[in-house]
Design a protein around this motif. Structure first.
Motif, PDB file in Angstrom:
ATOM      1  N   ALA A   1      50.535  26.270  31.660  1.00  0.00           N
ATOM      2  CA  ALA A   1      49.200  26.257  31.069  1.00  0.00           C
ATOM      3  C   ALA A   1      48.428  27.470  31.576  1.00  0.00           C
ATOM      4  N   VAL A   2      47.993  28.316  30.656  1.00  0.00           N
ATOM      5  CA  VAL A   2      47.233  29.514  31.007  1.00  0.00           C
ATOM      6  C   VAL A   2      45.766  29.256  30.658  1.00  0.00           C
ATOM      7  N   VAL A   3      44.906  29.335  31.655  1.00  0.00           N
ATOM      8  CA  VAL A   3      43.473  29.071  31.465  1.00  0.00           C
ATOM      9  C   VAL A   3      42.718  30.390  31.549  1.00  0.00           C
ATOM     10  N   VAL A   4      41.959  30.696  30.498  1.00  0.00           N
ATOM     11  CA  VAL A   4      41.260  31.975  30.401  1.00  0.00           C
ATOM     12  C   VAL A   4      39.770  31.720  30.162  1.00  0.00           C
ATOM     13  N   PRO A   5      38.894  32.112  31.096  1.00  0.00           N
ATOM     14  CA  PRO A   5      37.458  32.020  30.836  1.00  0.00           C
ATOM     15  C   PRO A   5      37.039  33.156  29.905  1.00  0.00           C
TER      16      PRO A   5
ATOM     17  N   LEU B   1      41.483  28.526  26.094  1.00  0.00           N
ATOM     18  CA  LEU B   1      40.368  29.468  26.111  1.00  0.00           C
ATOM     19  C   LEU B   1      39.080  28.687  26.355  1.00  0.00           C
ATOM     20  N   VAL B   2      38.399  28.994  27.461  1.00  0.00           N
ATOM     21  CA  VAL B   2      37.155  28.296  27.815  1.00  0.00           C
ATOM     22  C   VAL B   2      35.992  29.230  27.492  1.00  0.00           C
TER      23      VAL B   2
ATOM     24  N   HIS C   1      34.113  31.044  37.324  1.00  0.00           N
ATOM     25  CA  HIS C   1      35.003  30.214  38.128  1.00  0.00           C
ATOM     26  C   HIS C   1      34.872  28.727  37.810  1.00  0.00           C
ATOM     27  N   ARG C   2      33.673  28.290  37.505  1.00  0.00           N
ATOM     28  CA  ARG C   2      33.524  26.883  37.100  1.00  0.00           C
ATOM     29  C   ARG C   2      34.168  26.663  35.733  1.00  0.00           C
ATOM     30  N   ALA C   3      34.085  27.676  34.863  1.00  0.00           N
ATOM     31  CA  ALA C   3      34.759  27.571  33.567  1.00  0.00           C
ATOM     32  C   ALA C   3      36.269  27.439  33.759  1.00  0.00           C
ATOM     33  N   ILE C   4      36.831  28.203  34.698  1.00  0.00           N
ATOM     34  CA  ILE C   4      38.268  28.088  34.994  1.00  0.00           C
ATOM     35  C   ILE C   4      38.601  26.677  35.477  1.00  0.00           C
TER      36      ILE C   4
ATOM     37  N   ASP D   1      41.964  36.504  33.431  1.00  0.00           N
ATOM     38  CA  ASP D   1      40.760  36.975  32.745  1.00  0.00           C
ATOM     39  C   ASP D   1      41.092  37.406  31.325  1.00  0.00           C
ATOM     40  N   ALA D   2      40.080  37.423  30.475  1.00  0.00           N
ATOM     41  CA  ALA D   2      40.289  37.748  29.059  1.00  0.00           C
ATOM     42  C   ALA D   2      40.147  39.231  28.758  1.00  0.00           C
ATOM     43  N   ASP D   3      39.775  40.056  29.743  1.00  0.00           N
ATOM     44  CA  ASP D   3      39.460  41.455  29.456  1.00  0.00           C
ATOM     45  C   ASP D   3      40.669  42.384  29.457  1.00  0.00           C
ATOM     46  N   LEU D   4      41.871  41.852  29.717  1.00  0.00           N
ATOM     47  CA  LEU D   4      43.129  42.603  29.719  1.00  0.00           C
ATOM     48  C   LEU D   4      43.262  43.589  30.874  1.00  0.00           C
ATOM     49  N   GLN D   5      42.386  43.504  31.868  1.00  0.00           N
ATOM     50  CA  GLN D   5      42.615  44.308  33.075  1.00  0.00           C
ATOM     51  C   GLN D   5      43.837  43.793  33.830  1.00  0.00           C
TER      52      GLN D   5
END
Length: 357
Positions: free
Chosen positions: A4-8, A36-37, A71-74, A91-95
């Motif tokens: 499960a991949v969780v992404v804020p 996706l949160v 972090h709370r979203a994660i 993270d969703a920014d692809l860094q």
């Protein structure tokens, strides 16, 4: 194995589609789900997330009405994904490249004792000033918590760590997922991962917000360690163990003579307190056999100290001085407590440090 991949998500509409595509390629040979949160985001990220979810059943969307922070979203996303075997924060920014995810999962599943594997931050992905201050923050946090010094918010975790992170952030108020992981007392490791410059947009973390978050995180970690330091927890467990021994002795005396009741109570409570110290004071996991064996060795060592002190006292003053005997037993208790703590720390719970490649 389900991952499960969780992404804020906050102002990441432009990167969600390539993120999902690259993640799908990276996990092509695994059962996976992407959560996706949407953290009350105003830029159309929610619409893009729902569009992706409509085309791929493995993509799920949690849309928050209020902005709760990264972090709370994660933590909320981790809580919703209860059926996985491995959880990943990204993270969703692809860094953080999704292509690095298999190496984190492989390290985690290849080392059963490891509860979490961080993507150790490498590369020139931000300005020199931000890089230096971020590195300083991570090193300070590592010195307080035992985290890898290169740990960021890209990590893979097993159920033990996932549960600890959810409880730490959602229930206890830890200001970051990374901090909650570091304070879990579970074994952690990292693998080096090259981060990239943000392909689009700018970070929502301004310099002021970064400084406030850093001070809050370090202060929270320091206060938590002060409250739950190894020695303080050891002493608390010892005090509770003494009360439990007295209660167990009184209950056993109903059914057996004094000496058997005393020995049985001491052995049972010694094993129980040794296990509690392993889990909660020293943050390690050892086998049941080692807990029992170590408990007996520690109990005998403490009893030997008390016997030696009494033998010396009686040889000097004789057996009739009860006040001196009481003072001697108090001194023996202090020395025995120190000895028990040091034997636990240096012998019973000593485990090899996990290396970071």
């Amino acid at each position: 194995m389900r991952v499960a991949v969780v992404v804020p998500v906050y102002r990441n509409a432009a990167t969600l589609e390539p993120l999902a595509a690259r993640l799908g390629l990276a996990l092509a040979d695994r059962d996976w789900v992407l959560r996706l949160v949407i953290d009350a985001c105003p830029d159309g990220s929610a619409a893009m997330a729902h569009r992706l979810a409509a085309t791929d059943a493995r993509i799920q969307v949690t849309e928050l009405a209020d902005n709760v922070g990264q972090h709370r979203a994660i933590a909320l996303g981790l809580h919703e994904e209860a059926l996985a075997e491995v959880w990943v924060c990204l993270d969703a920014d692809l860094q953080d490249p999704p292509e690095a995810l298999p190496s984190l999962v492989a390290r985690l599943t290849g080392e059963p004792w490891t509860a979490g594997v961080f993507a150790g931050r490498r590369g020139d992905y931000e300005s020199r000033g931000r890089h230096l201050t971020g590195d300083l923050h991570r090193r300070l946090l590592a010195s307080i918590t035992g985290l890898p010094a290169d740990a960021g918010a890209f990590l893979a975790m097993d159920r033990r760590l996932r549960d600890a992170v959810v409880a730490g952030v959602r229930d206890d108020g830890a200001p970051s997922v990374v901090l909650a992981a570091g304070l879990s007392g579970l074994p952690l490791a990292s693998v080096p991962v090259e981060r990239h410059v943000r392909p689009v947009g700018v970070s929502a973390w301004t310099s002021g917000a970064r400084l406030r978050q850093s001070l809050r995180t370090l202060g929270w970690a320091a206060r938590h360690r002060l409250r739950t330091s190894t020695l303080a927890t050891f002493l608390l467990i010892g005090g509770l163990g003494t009360l439990a021994y007295l209660l167990a002795y009184e209950l056993l005396r109903i059914a057996m003579p004094a000496q058997p009741a005393n020995v049985t109570s001491r052995i049972v409570i010694a094993v129980a307190t040794t296990w509690l110290n392993a889990r909660h004071a020293f943050g390690v996991r050892i086998s049941v056999a080692r807990v029992i064996y170590g408990s007996l060795v520690l109990m005998l060592a403490v009893m030997a100290v008390a016997s030696a002190f009494l033998a010396v006292e009686q040889s000097l003053r004789g057996p009739s001085d009860q006040l001196a005997e009481l003072v001697t037993l108090c001194a023996a208790t202090v020395v025995g407590t120190v000895l028990r703590f040091e034997l636990m720390r240096r012998w019973l719970f000593r485990i090899p440090a996990l290396s970071t490649p």
